[in-house]
Design an enzyme around this catalytic site. Structure first.
Site, mmCIF file in Angstrom:
data_model
loop_
_atom_site.group_PDB
_atom_site.id
_atom_site.type_symbol
_atom_site.label_atom_id
_atom_site.label_comp_id
_atom_site.label_asym_id
_atom_site.label_seq_id
_atom_site.Cartn_x
_atom_site.Cartn_y
_atom_site.Cartn_z
ATOM 1 N N ARG A 555 0.888 -1.164 0.000
ATOM 2 C CA ARG A 555 0.000 0.000 0.000
ATOM 3 C C ARG A 555 0.925 1.211 0.000
ATOM 4 O O ARG A 555 1.743 1.384 0.898
ATOM 5 C CB ARG A 555 -0.902 0.002 1.228
ATOM 6 C CG ARG A 555 -1.712 1.283 1.365
ATOM 7 C CD ARG A 555 -2.610 1.307 2.592
ATOM 8 N NE ARG A 555 -3.169 2.641 2.748
ATOM 9 C CZ ARG A 555 -2.714 3.567 3.593
ATOM 10 N NH1 ARG A 555 -1.695 3.288 4.407
ATOM 11 N NH2 ARG A 555 -3.257 4.760 3.630
ATOM 12 N N ALA A 556 0.790 2.062 -1.009
ATOM 13 C CA ALA A 556 1.764 3.124 -1.232
ATOM 14 C C ALA A 556 1.788 4.120 -0.079
ATOM 15 O O ALA A 556 0.741 4.529 0.436
ATOM 16 C CB ALA A 556 1.459 3.846 -2.535
ATOM 17 N N GLU A 588 3.705 -4.193 3.201
ATOM 18 C CA GLU A 588 3.928 -2.884 3.818
ATOM 19 C C GLU A 588 2.703 -1.977 3.781
ATOM 20 O O GLU A 588 1.998 -1.904 2.763
ATOM 21 C CB GLU A 588 5.061 -2.160 3.096
ATOM 22 C CG GLU A 588 6.402 -2.871 3.221
ATOM 23 C CD GLU A 588 7.543 -2.005 2.730
ATOM 24 O OE1 GLU A 588 8.456 -1.741 3.531
ATOM 25 O OE2 GLU A 588 7.511 -1.584 1.554
ATOM 26 N N GLU A 610 6.804 -2.698 6.819
ATOM 27 C CA GLU A 610 6.639 -1.400 7.459
ATOM 28 C C GLU A 610 5.159 -1.218 7.760
ATOM 29 O O GLU A 610 4.308 -1.455 6.894
ATOM 30 C CB GLU A 610 7.149 -0.260 6.573
ATOM 31 C CG GLU A 610 8.662 -0.179 6.509
ATOM 32 C CD GLU A 610 9.153 1.049 5.748
ATOM 33 O OE1 GLU A 610 8.317 1.767 5.174
ATOM 34 O OE2 GLU A 610 10.370 1.288 5.758
#
Length: 712
Positions: A555-556, A588, A610
């Site tokens: 997921r940006a 992430e 992350e």
């Protein structure tokens, strides 16, 4: 019908456009013999449209797309959203022509008037004036203008379709570039430089390239940018030798390689200049089936954020430098130096032994079950084939150590070649006929779910080929069958929320695939970044025995269409199947659990995560009464699960007061074992209180890094 405009007899708009190429074309000026060109291969608004010596670069490739009444917009091959535009909507002679994002303006539309033998002049819809080389110049870098139509050679352009010379009749489209040893080094280098110049900073662009070298020896500096896959077409890496470099640098980001994503180098041998090469990358950047006759560095002075090397031989030393984490699988190294938080070696030779956390090396002697990525090659007759490696069990070292790997070849006529213009309906029809898919570089919108129902189907993407599901559908579903291979594909979420992007096996799948598992190789997922994207779950694995072989599920956290309520996505990966094995799993920034593992017998070798950067406050990121969501959740019902070399990081930059209670959440029933875990508060921005369940930690502004060797 014909009409007369400014003294010239021209065809009607409908007749004029009829003979134009449907794909990319070059426009060569009849007066100068030079090509219409985007200056410096730039893609920004205002880039000069000039003439320049023809060089086969994409800056000199144009598509002529019909608008209405026979008029076309002239899109540049570097960025197809940019068109030839008359500046300031001028109607004056000598008004400059440049690139500008297409907005439908009359000054962005041109009437192609057929002069015969492939020659055209182009009349602007707004001004009625012609595209013109000023003063009939023959010099490079002269910017074009509009001028009263006069029938001169300075206003005449030869329009020729761009075609990639086929290999024994196979056309892979304009974004597949094939080199052979008979070509001059300067010709090859010029083309390589052109592609890299375009792709060096093109992080969220739509351009895609596969650069292929036929068997032989080359002198070349191959600098690999975004959405570029460089590969050899031999059956062994040593079939293609590059004297020079095959490298990834971070010069565009001042040595910081933390955004060097979406690229790959495969199936080549390299004799590096001065004995050393560089592969400074982060996620979604595979280095496979390579042979480096020298040393290699994995950073460029600044931070690098993770990567993957498999089936590779490095004769010299690997220096990880500032790499934060890395997985080396089934490779042979001369030696290794360097460490930061999480370095994992599985089934590899010449690597350090386990010493976590000082230094943080995790070494597993053998890989329990692997299949290497399928790859394209040319046989002795010059025919394209796809090699499908066999499954290996309890393996160590490369698959090609003896010169050739075990496996089988599929001729190219068993593949449907997906190219620009291919529709989901056509792809599904090919799959239903029993075809495999070779997906050439490009971005493909899907208006229906791709249905993969046949056992042993191969889906091989080239050049980071990208599928975008429209209207909230799932991009692809795989039946509960043996031996499907999906490789080299990026699934990019559409603007309407999809429940999933890829489903491997239907809900309730229960067949055993031990002898012939389905495998996913360099399969990437993206929600936001290039544009708004939404998907509840990116990947769901329902089938048993699936192998995951390098996946970035993202997921940006930057780019376009990014925000807590914009690129919404709950979970990256849900595993419901039993005996699923993952190597190099990167997940992430999802908004709930990053990974949920519900199946028994699962194994993960290297996990990098992350947490979401952007929870606006703690209340927005609560799992019931628990603060935040774990990065890796093994369900309470699971009775057997193992994982080695896990890393989870937080950087709550919207609200540094946000905290996560734990990174890894697993049942305490004696059947789950996590080995060598780390949590990191990046720069001390945010808190992860515990490593696994209520053990270990914290990672916060005081203690950035926390390690835990085993749980339980």
């Amino acid at each position: 019908m014909a009409s007369t405009v400014t003294g010239l007899t021209i065809a009607s708009p409908q007749e004029a456009a009829a003979a134009l190429p449907t794909g990319f074309a070059t426009l060569v000026n009849a007066g100068s013999g030079k090509c219409l060109d985007a200056r410096s291969a730039a893609t920004a608004n205002g880039t000069a449209v000039q003439q320049y010596t023809c060089n086969s670069s994409t800056a000199q490739q144009w598509s002529l797309t019909t608008t209405s009444d026979g008029y076309v917009r002239i899109n540049n091959g570097n960025n197809t959203s940019q068109v030839v535009d008359v500046s300031d909507v001028s109607t004056a002679d000598n008004a400059l022509v440049h690139l500008w994002a297409y907005g439908g303006g009359n000054n962005q539309q041109w009437l192609p008037v057929d002069e015969g033998a492939g020659n055209y002049h182009f009349v602007n819809r707004n001004s009625g004036k012609c595209l013109d080389v000023p003063s009939a110049s023959t010099a490079d870098s002269v910017q074009l203008v509009q001028y009263t139509c006069n029938g001169s050679a300075a206003q005449r352009f030869q329009v020729a379709a761009v075609t990639q010379p086929p290999s024994n009749g196979v056309d892979l489209g304009p974004n597949v570039v094939v080199f052979d040893p008979s070509m001059s080094a300067s010709t090859i280098q010029t083309r390589l430089n052109s592609i890299f110049q375009q792709q060096q900073t093109n992080q969220f662009g739509s351009q895609r390239y596969a650069v292929m070298f036929k068997p032989g020896t080359y002198s070349a500096d191959v600098n690999v940018g975004f959405y570029t896959q460089v590969l050899g077409l031999g059956q062994s890496p040593d079939s293609v030798t590059i004297n020079g470099a095959v490298h990834a640098e971070a010069d565009w980001f001042q040595g910081n390689a933390t955004q060097n994503f979406w690229r790959g180098a495969e199936n080549l041998s390299v004799n590096p200049t001065n004995g050393a090469d560089r592969w400074a990358v982060s996620q979604a950047s595979s280095y496979r089936r390579m042979h480096v006759r020298g040393n290699i560095a994995l950073d460029d002075g600044g931070w690098s954020s993770g990567g993957y090397m498999a089936d590779t031989k490095i004769d010299g030393q690997v220096n990880s430098g500032s790499q934060q984490q890395w997985l080396t699988r089934n490779s042979q190294l001369g030696s290794w130096t360097g460490s930061n938080w999480n370095m994992v070696f599985v089934g590899s030779q010449g690597v350090p032994g386990t010493s976590f956390p000082n230094p943080p090396y995790t070494t597993v002697a053998t890989s329990p079950v692997t299949r290497e990525k399928p790859f394209l090659y040319t046989d002795s007759a010059g025919n394209y084939q796809v090699f499908v490696p066999s499954v290996r069990t309890n393996s160590t070292g490369t698959s090609w150590a003896s010169g050739s790997a075990a496996g089988s070849s599929l001729p190219i006529d068993q593949f449907y070649i997906v190219k620009a213009g291919s529709t989901a309906s056509q792809i599904n029809a090919a799959l239903a006929e029993g075809k495999n898919l070779l997906v050439t570089p490009g971005v493909y919108h899907l208006d229906q779910t791709l249905q993969v129902n046949r056992a042993d189907t191969v889906i091989l993407g080239l050049g980071l080929a990208t599928f975008i599901p429209d209207n909230g559908i799932t991009a692809m579903k795989v039946a509960d069958v043996d031996g499907v291979k999906i490789a080299g594909v990026l699934f990019d979420a559409g603007t309407t929320n999809s429940p999933t992007l890829l489903e491997v096996g239907p809900t309730g799948a229960s067949a055993t695939h031990t002898a012939n598992p389905t495998s996913l190789h360099d399969v990437y997922f993206r929600v936001g970044g290039a544009a708004v994207g939404k998907a509840t779950t990116s990947l769901v694995v329902n089938s048993d025995n699936v192998i995951g072989d390098h996946m970035w599920i993202w997921r940006a956290d930057h780019g376009s269409g990014v925000g807590w309520t914009t690129n919404t996505a709950d979970t990256g990966l849900i595993v419901n199947g039993d005996n699923v094995t993952m190597y190099g799993l990167f997940v992430e920034h999802y908004q709930k659990y990053q990974t949920i593992w519900n199946g028994n017998g699962g194994k993960t070798y290297f996990y990098q995560n992350e947490m979401p950067y952007d929870p606006p406050n703690q209340a927005a990121w609560m799992n019931g009464s628990t603060q935040g969501y774990a990065a890796y959740k093994v369900a309470d019902s699971v009775t057997s699960h193992q994982a080695w070399g896990l890393g989870s990081y937080c950087y709550f930059n919207v609200n540094p007061a946000v905290a996560a209670e734990r990174a890894y959440e697993v049942p305490s029933n004696g059947g789950t074992r996590l080995t060598n875990m780390v949590t990191v508060s990046l720069g001390g921005v945010g808190t992860i209180r515990h490593v696994a369940n209520n053990n270990g930690g914290p990672s916060n502004s005081t203690t950035n890094v926390a390690n835990l060797i085993n749980y339980p």
